[in-house]
Write an enzyme that holds these catalytic residues in place. Structure first.
Site, mmCIF file in Angstrom:
data_model
loop_
_atom_site.group_PDB
_atom_site.id
_atom_site.type_symbol
_atom_site.label_atom_id
_atom_site.label_comp_id
_atom_site.label_asym_id
_atom_site.label_seq_id
_atom_site.Cartn_x
_atom_site.Cartn_y
_atom_site.Cartn_z
ATOM 1 N N HIS A 142 0.819 -1.223 0.000
ATOM 2 C CA HIS A 142 0.000 0.000 0.000
ATOM 3 C C HIS A 142 0.849 1.268 0.000
ATOM 4 O O HIS A 142 0.343 2.341 -0.283
ATOM 5 C CB HIS A 142 -0.929 0.004 1.217
ATOM 6 C CG HIS A 142 -2.031 -1.009 1.106
ATOM 7 N ND1 HIS A 142 -3.322 -0.687 0.772
ATOM 8 C CD2 HIS A 142 -2.028 -2.357 1.259
ATOM 9 C CE1 HIS A 142 -4.071 -1.777 0.733
ATOM 10 N NE2 HIS A 142 -3.306 -2.808 1.040
ATOM 11 N N ASP A 178 3.321 9.390 -0.607
ATOM 12 C CA ASP A 178 2.121 8.634 -0.219
ATOM 13 C C ASP A 178 1.903 7.525 -1.248
ATOM 14 O O ASP A 178 1.992 7.786 -2.452
ATOM 15 C CB ASP A 178 0.905 9.571 -0.217
ATOM 16 C CG ASP A 178 -0.074 9.260 0.898
ATOM 17 O OD1 ASP A 178 -0.124 8.098 1.322
ATOM 18 O OD2 ASP A 178 -0.793 10.175 1.335
HETATM 19 P P1 ADQ Z 1 -3.146 6.035 4.932
HETATM 20 O O1 ADQ Z 1 -1.716 6.446 5.115
HETATM 21 O O2 ADQ Z 1 -3.928 5.832 6.172
HETATM 22 O O3 ADQ Z 1 -3.276 4.756 4.010
HETATM 23 P P2 ADQ Z 1 -5.039 7.478 3.080
HETATM 24 O O4 ADQ Z 1 -4.996 6.726 1.807
HETATM 25 O O5 ADQ Z 1 -5.135 8.944 2.884
HETATM 26 O O6 ADQ Z 1 -3.787 7.231 4.010
HETATM 27 O O7 ADQ Z 1 -6.281 7.013 3.901
HETATM 28 C C1 ADQ Z 1 -6.662 7.666 5.072
HETATM 29 C C2 ADQ Z 1 -8.081 7.259 5.395
HETATM 30 O O8 ADQ Z 1 -8.346 7.583 6.740
HETATM 31 C C3 ADQ Z 1 -9.108 7.953 4.524
HETATM 32 O O9 ADQ Z 1 -10.082 7.020 4.144
HETATM 33 C C4 ADQ Z 1 -9.675 9.020 5.450
HETATM 34 O O10 ADQ Z 1 -11.021 9.331 5.222
HETATM 35 C C5 ADQ Z 1 -9.513 8.362 6.812
HETATM 36 N N1 ADQ Z 1 -9.351 9.397 7.828
HETATM 37 C C6 ADQ Z 1 -8.387 10.315 7.908
HETATM 38 N N2 ADQ Z 1 -8.599 11.136 8.943
HETATM 39 C C7 ADQ Z 1 -9.724 10.743 9.520
HETATM 40 C C8 ADQ Z 1 -10.483 11.199 10.637
HETATM 41 N N3 ADQ Z 1 -10.128 12.239 11.372
HETATM 42 N N4 ADQ Z 1 -11.600 10.536 10.938
HETATM 43 C C9 ADQ Z 1 -11.989 9.475 10.215
HETATM 44 N N5 ADQ Z 1 -11.317 8.996 9.149
HETATM 45 C C10 ADQ Z 1 -10.209 9.620 8.809
HETATM 46 C C11 ADQ Z 1 -2.336 3.855 3.417
HETATM 47 C C12 ADQ Z 1 -1.282 4.470 2.496
HETATM 48 C C13 ADQ Z 1 -1.961 5.298 1.436
HETATM 49 C C14 ADQ Z 1 -2.953 4.437 0.670
HETATM 50 C C15 ADQ Z 1 -3.861 3.672 1.609
HETATM 51 C C16 ADQ Z 1 -4.675 2.630 0.864
HETATM 52 O O11 ADQ Z 1 -0.368 5.264 3.258
HETATM 53 O O12 ADQ Z 1 -1.010 5.855 0.548
HETATM 54 O O13 ADQ Z 1 -3.750 5.267 -0.150
HETATM 55 O O14 ADQ Z 1 -3.132 2.980 2.608
HETATM 56 O O15 ADQ Z 1 -3.865 1.800 0.096
#
Ligand code: ADQ
Length: 540
Positions: A157, A365
């Site tokens: 990921h 990311d």
């Molecule tokens: P993450 O590093 O966690 O994921 P991201 O893909 O942006 O990053 O996902 C974050 C998730 O958490 C989003 O669905 C968002 O809505 C949720 N989130 C963030 N803040 C929140 C809050 N305050 N309350 C509730 N929900 C919240 C990892 C990798 C990424 C990759 C994903 C999936 O680092 O690059 O996109 O996995 O493969």
């Protein structure tokens, strides 16, 4: 129909109350498992005085959830250690934060062995096994050592970095060799897959067999890029839901006569939050006329509190947001609203919709799902503008966003200024292109592409055929200088790997047909690897 076994670091069944907050990985996996009568295996998030390998089993929505507790030492060496103090920083280009501690690697190998031993009795002939992310790279190798011959796929990921960085890891070859025990290794973007290929060619004298296969360590592995998406259909439902609308209303009332810029990220140094704050500060400094017109809402729930660097970034962000507010706030206006809470996903949808600009500027990311969620939440008649880091995997697909270098406060400020003044026609044109991609390349497309490739039904997406769209679409090609003589390699492969081709799709014959169906029932929710350390979700 083959059963699917998904393995991820953390697994949590749904509460059934609809108030789960799930991370990127977690959200995607819950959607994948909705479609299969699958088994989901991982760490419970709890510790026991001694590792017993005792499984805790639950069934929810036809999915069996199996979890195991770990010892304290496992958590500190494997989860907080090798996963989050070694691989995470290094793979996000933060060599300065990378800990090269031997005990971490030992703990990492030990936990992966323990997971394999615990999972082994649950595996049946014909099961497809899909392992997720950097915590579990050696798990396939450990399962093979226990005699598992099922098809096993691995999806990373996070980014696969430049080979010179990977090579700084002690025993990096051991880590990469473990990837050659999988049938399929998937990356988020062509760039990361290419970086992996370059590692294989330059560090371990491997070879490219064909567009989709690499050979090294006497083994052949299929590779592909599978950009993850969001559950777009579910998101559309949420946006139209009562709670999202209520949140939208509250936010709109609180930002009346002002334009809101929103950022939503786990509090992580890879997300570029400090640089983002500096970019916003630059906007205010250079544009006095905008000062009372805009505000920035940054939602950043704390994560990985067991790791020092996360406590440090938190302290720096507290100071920075305080400094900006101290400098620019007025009695009736605070430029930065910075909250560390977790929100329900439907509330987040309402927040995104109320924002004029989505500011997504990670330093690195793997993909970034927030960028896609922001797009999916917009009003088609009056959409907001996405400002996106060129170093998010999502930038490979989302070229109609305003693409910025997250290291540059000036570029962030310029893009914000442009976004805030963008006319309706341009906003609609850009948003329509982005939204088309977000809807098409959703989590279901991601899941189906990976599982079909794993089942041997379909080659993984080739770079040139990928779902890239927008003006930034730029399929990357492998550096020609590093390519070996493909003809000779293919011949050698056929001669040398007749027996080893046991796990090769072409040599194994047709796998049992796999039926994909779109379930509508409530899926499991997993608290992903990061969410385990997030604050509890807000209760209504
Ligand atoms: P993450 O590093 O966690 O994921 P991201 O893909 O942006 O990053 O996902 C974050 C998730 O958490 C989003 O669905 C968002 O809505 C949720 N989130 C963030 N803040 C929140 C809050 N305050 N309350 C509730 N929900 C919240 C990892 C990798 C990424 C990759 C994903 C999936 O680092 O690059 O996109 O996995 O493969």
């Amino acid at each position: 129909m083959s059963r699917l076994i998904v393995v991820s670091n953390r697994v949590n069944p749904p509460s059934g109350k609809g108030d789960e907050s799930v991370g990127g990985l977690a959200m995607a996996l819950s959607a994948a498992l909705r479609a299969y009568s699958g088994l989901w295996f991982g760490w419970s998030g709890k510790t026991a005085p001694e590792f017993s390998g005792q499984l805790s089993m639950q069934i929810a929505d036809g999915v069996t959830v199996a979890t195991v507790d770990l010892e304290e030492a496992d958590v500190s060496e494997y989860y907080n250690g090798y996963a989050n103090k070694t691989l995470w920083p290094l793979f996000h280009y933060r060599q300065d934060l990378t800990a090269y501690d031997r005990s971490f690697n030992e703990g990492y190998q030990r936990v992966n062995r323990r997971f394999a031993e615990t999972l082994r009795p649950l595996i049946e002939e014909g099961d497809l096994i899909w392992i997720h992310d950097y915590h579990l790279i050696p798990l396939g190798r450990e399962l093979r050592a226990l005699g598992v011959e099922n098809r096993i796929g691995f999806f990373l990921h996070i980014p696969w970095p430049a080979h010179q960085l990977v090579a700084t890891l002690p025993r990096h070859k051991q880590l990469v060799e473990a990837l050659f025990d999988y049938d399929l290794v998937g990356f988020q973007t062509p760039e990361y897959r290419q970086a992996f290929e370059e590692y294989v060619l330059s560090e371990v004298d491997g070879a490219i067999v064909d567009e989709a296969r690499l050979r090294a360590f006497g083994k052949t592995v299929q590779v592909g890029d599978f950009p993850i998406g969001i559950d777009a259909a579910e998101f559309a439902q949420m946006v139209a839901g009562e709670r999202a609308e209520r949140t939208f209303g509250v936010m709109a009332a609180h930002t009346a006569f002002r334009k809101m810029i929103v950022g939503v990220d786990r509090l992580d140094y890879s997300k570029g939050l400090e640089e983002r704050f500096l970019g916003f500060e630059r906007l205010l400094a250079d544009n006095p006329h905008l000062r009372r017109e805009v505000l920035m809402l940054q939602i950043a729930p704390v994560s990985r509190e067991g790791v020092d660097s996360y406590q440090e970034i938190r302290a720096r962000l507290d100071a920075l947001s305080g400094r900006i507010n101290g400098e620019y706030a007025d009695i009736d206006w605070n430029p930065v609203r910075y909250v560390n809470r977790n929100y329900r996903r439907d509330e987040l949808a309402g927040v995104y919709r109320a924002a004029k600009v989505g500011l997504v500027t990670p330093m690195r990311d793997g993909m970034n799902l927030v960028a896609k969620e922001f797009v999916a939440a917009q009003d088609p008649d009056d959409p907001g503008v996405l400002v996106l880091s060129k170093f998010a995997g999502a930038a490979n697909q989302m070229g109609e966003a305003l693409i910025v270098n997250p290291n540059s406060p000036e570029e962030i400020a310029d893009a914000l200024k442009r976004a805030l003044s963008m006319g309706l026609a341009e906003r609609i044109r850009r948003w329509s292109a982005l939204n088309e991609g977000v809807q098409r390349d959703d989590v279901t497309a991601w899941r189906d592409a990976f599982v079909k490739a794993l089942a041997g039904e379909e080659e993984p997406r080739k770079p040139a055929e990928g779902p890239h769209y927008g003006e930034q679409a730029r399929p990357l090609s492998v550096d020609e200088r590093l390519l070996p003589d493909l003809g000779a390699e293919r011949e050698a492969d056929a001669r040398t790997f007749g027996a080893a081709a046991l796990r090769d799709p072409e040599a194994r014959g047709d796998p049992p047909p796999l039926r994909l169906s779109t379930g509508t029932g409530r899926g499991l929710q997993v608290l992903g690897r990061d969410q385990g350390t997030l604050a509890r979700p807000t209760r209504p």
